[in-house]
Scaffold this active site. Structure first.
Site, PDB file in Angstrom:
ATOM      1  N   CYS A  56      11.908 -32.076  34.521  1.00  0.00           N
ATOM      2  CA  CYS A  56      11.180 -33.345  34.638  1.00  0.00           C
ATOM      3  C   CYS A  56      12.010 -34.499  34.059  1.00  0.00           C
ATOM      4  O   CYS A  56      13.018 -34.865  34.647  1.00  0.00           O
ATOM      5  CB  CYS A  56       9.814 -33.208  33.985  1.00  0.00           C
ATOM      6  SG  CYS A  56       8.632 -34.373  34.645  1.00  0.00           S
ATOM      7  N   HIS A 111       7.371 -28.210  35.438  1.00  0.00           N
ATOM      8  CA  HIS A 111       7.399 -27.702  34.059  1.00  0.00           C
ATOM      9  C   HIS A 111       7.127 -26.199  33.985  1.00  0.00           C
ATOM     10  O   HIS A 111       5.982 -25.810  33.712  1.00  0.00           O
ATOM     11  CB  HIS A 111       6.311 -28.396  33.246  1.00  0.00           C
ATOM     12  CG  HIS A 111       6.570 -29.833  32.947  1.00  0.00           C
ATOM     13  ND1 HIS A 111       7.209 -30.244  31.806  1.00  0.00           N
ATOM     14  CD2 HIS A 111       6.274 -30.947  33.640  1.00  0.00           C
ATOM     15  CE1 HIS A 111       7.295 -31.561  31.801  1.00  0.00           C
ATOM     16  NE2 HIS A 111       6.733 -32.016  32.899  1.00  0.00           N
ATOM     17  N   GLU A 159       7.725 -24.252  31.677  1.00  0.00           N
ATOM     18  CA  GLU A 159       7.368 -23.852  30.302  1.00  0.00           C
ATOM     19  C   GLU A 159       5.859 -23.934  30.074  1.00  0.00           C
ATOM     20  O   GLU A 159       5.366 -23.429  29.076  1.00  0.00           O
ATOM     21  CB  GLU A 159       8.144 -24.702  29.286  1.00  0.00           C
ATOM     22  CG  GLU A 159       7.623 -26.118  29.045  1.00  0.00           C
ATOM     23  CD  GLU A 159       7.987 -27.106  30.155  1.00  0.00           C
ATOM     24  OE1 GLU A 159       8.523 -26.694  31.204  1.00  0.00           O
ATOM     25  OE2 GLU A 159       7.707 -28.312  29.964  1.00  0.00           O
TER      26      GLU A 159
HETATM   27  N1  GLN Z   1       7.553 -39.781  34.040  1.00  0.00           N
HETATM   28  C1  GLN Z   1       8.477 -39.307  33.055  1.00  0.00           C
HETATM   29  C2  GLN Z   1       9.789 -40.080  33.117  1.00  0.00           C
HETATM   30  O1  GLN Z   1      10.040 -40.799  34.023  1.00  0.00           O
HETATM   31  C3  GLN Z   1       8.750 -37.831  33.232  1.00  0.00           C
HETATM   32  C4  GLN Z   1       7.491 -37.054  33.001  1.00  0.00           C
HETATM   33  C5  GLN Z   1       7.712 -35.677  32.437  1.00  0.00           C
HETATM   34  O2  GLN Z   1       8.772 -35.347  31.924  1.00  0.00           O
HETATM   35  N2  GLN Z   1       6.659 -34.909  32.471  1.00  0.00           N
HETATM   36  O3  GLN Z   1      10.573 -39.967  32.220  1.00  0.00           O
END
Ligand code: GLN
Length: 191
Positions: A81, A171, A173
């Site tokens: 992410c 994610h 995890e």
């Molecule tokens: N929206 C976040 C970003 O742009 C990422 C979200 C996440 O890591 N769950 O950094």
């Protein structure tokens, strides 16, 4: 195998969940708080969180060069992410510190407000069906040379690998499923 140490960049974000998955696989999870901690670990996970915050702290703590050196030494890195955003060569909008290691372009918060967080069944290459949790997730807008797409949601790219670099918009995890972490552990064993 029990001696393999995997670092989790511990600046901000979901650190403990990754460490628990690593330990469940019989490896050792290390919270990486300082660049010098990288010398102890064979691979690094950059967790989800807020990529702007993690990026700023990375610069402040001197992690940018240290992680680039870690990568240049052939040690695997996995970004989830926000971690995927930080690994990307560039992002579609805005200006924020990036590691710019992986030949992908990421779009932040790409799924919009209606899809702030959701689950989806993905068919991941070499892993199989996987229930993926997305939270204000980015997606991979474009993949460049030598990048292999590992999973798509519809026709949107959400996981990719380039050599020793692995990135997912979701994610793993946050599920009880260890297979993505197992895949990363195997990358480390092969490195
Ligand atoms: N929206 C976040 C970003 O742009 C990422 C979200 C996440 O890591 N769950 O950094």
């Amino acid at each position: 195998m029990n001696n393999i140490k995997i670092g989790v960049l511990a600046l901000q974000g979901a650190i403990r969940e990754h460490t628990q998955h690593i330990e469940a696989l019989g490896a050792t999870g290390v919270a990486v708080k300082w660049p010098r901690d990288l010398s102890e670990v064979a691979g690094l996970i950059i967790p989800g969180g807020e990529s702007t915050t993690i990026g700023k702290l990375m610069v402040e703590y001197g992690f940018t060069e240290a992680i680039r050196d870690f990568n240049a030494a052939g040690k695997p890195i996995y970004g989830t992410c926000a971690g995927m955003i930080l690994l990307a060569k560039k992002i579609t909008e805005g200006n924020q510190p990036l590691l710019s290691l992986m030949n992908i372009e990421a779009r932040r918060n790409a799924f919009g407000r209606q899809r702030e967080s959701f689950e989806a069944d993905l068919d991941i290459k070499d892993i199989g069906l996987f229930k993926a949790i997305f939270i204000r997730a980015p997606w991979i807008e474009t993949v460049g040379e030598s990048v292999e797409t590992m999973a798509e949601f519809g026709n949107i790219k959400v996981m990719a690998r380039q050599g020793s670099l692995l990135a997912s918009a979701f994610h793993p995890e946050l599920t009880g499923d260890l297979r993505v972490h197992k895949y990363f552990l195997d990358m480390i064993k092969e490195a």
